[in-house]
Design a protein around this motif. Sequence first.
Motif, PDB file in Angstrom:
ATOM      1  N   MET A   1       8.063   2.156   2.844  1.00 13.01           N
ATOM      2  CA  MET A   1       7.015   2.724   3.693  1.00 13.01           C
ATOM      3  C   MET A   1       7.530   2.890   5.124  1.00 13.01           C
TER       4      MET A   1
ATOM      5  N   GLU B   1       0.127   2.514  -2.103  1.00 14.61           N
ATOM      6  CA  GLU B   1       0.262   3.077  -0.749  1.00 14.61           C
ATOM      7  C   GLU B   1       1.522   3.954  -0.653  1.00 14.61           C
TER       8      GLU B   1
ATOM      9  N   LYS C   1       1.307   7.131  -2.904  1.00 11.81           N
ATOM     10  CA  LYS C   1       0.455   8.156  -2.296  1.00 11.81           C
ATOM     11  C   LYS C   1       1.214   8.871  -1.173  1.00 11.81           C
ATOM     12  N   ALA C   2       1.941   8.101  -0.382  1.00  5.84           N
ATOM     13  CA  ALA C   2       2.658   8.666   0.767  1.00  5.84           C
ATOM     14  C   ALA C   2       3.781   9.620   0.353  1.00  5.84           C
TER      15      ALA C   2
END
Length: 272
Positions: A187, A135, A138-139
């Motif tokens: 994140m 995650e 990808k970000a």
Amino acid sequence: ASARQMVKKQAENAGNQGKLVEQANLLHKAGATTEARSTMLWRGALDVLRMPSERISSRWLGAEALMLASAPYQSTKDLTEDLQLAAVKRLLPNVDELPDDEALANAVLDVREVFEDTVYAVAHDVIAILKRYAEVDKAVSGKADLPMLSVLQSIREHIATLVYPGFIGKTPPDALASIERYLHADMLRLGKAKNDKNRDVRWAWEADEAKQLADKAMAKAEREPAGPRHEALMKQAATARWMLEEFYVSLWAQELGTPKPISLQRIKKALS
């Protein structure tokens, strides 16, 4: 040098007889190795407990196997070996406090029954880590506008220190369970930086100050010649290294919480 040769020979004999604690003690007293005692003893315990790779991977469900295939390992065999090492470390976290070989043998005997389930539990933690890693990865790997570049670069560099080939076996047992949270903090940092770039810059300044403390401690420990002082400094540096991760969480992602209060002062204190 001849005295050291003699100790090395004694250590080798102890090792051949399966007396790992004695071997580690001899090597450390003579300053004949920079490898931590705990590392030697975990390896020895793993030699007794190790299961065939197929037995471990056959327990994984389809989705689990797929997720674990994304781990940075050459083969399933390498991965299962590292999962087993991490399980040994989780079950025997204070292995270097065991007084002698009999105590080690008993400790290994005590965990034999739960070893396989612990390997499976470690695999589950790793799956959570790999999901979160994917995650974050990808970000931070898409297109970005100029102001965000340094943040993305910083996060990319950070996640590479948490998930890399061999990370499962190399990470201390208590830290491994927290890696998913450390990645989650990245994140949250990303989301907050988009809203308030200046605040991120201020926090990054503090983060860097803490990182320099931890890096300095590690460099100092690595310069120290083999022997008890080397081991003590390495332990201290490792403590600072993982306190640093908690400090990052306290900056970027207060809402995730840290198990213990953390600050720059506490890191300095741990290193004094």
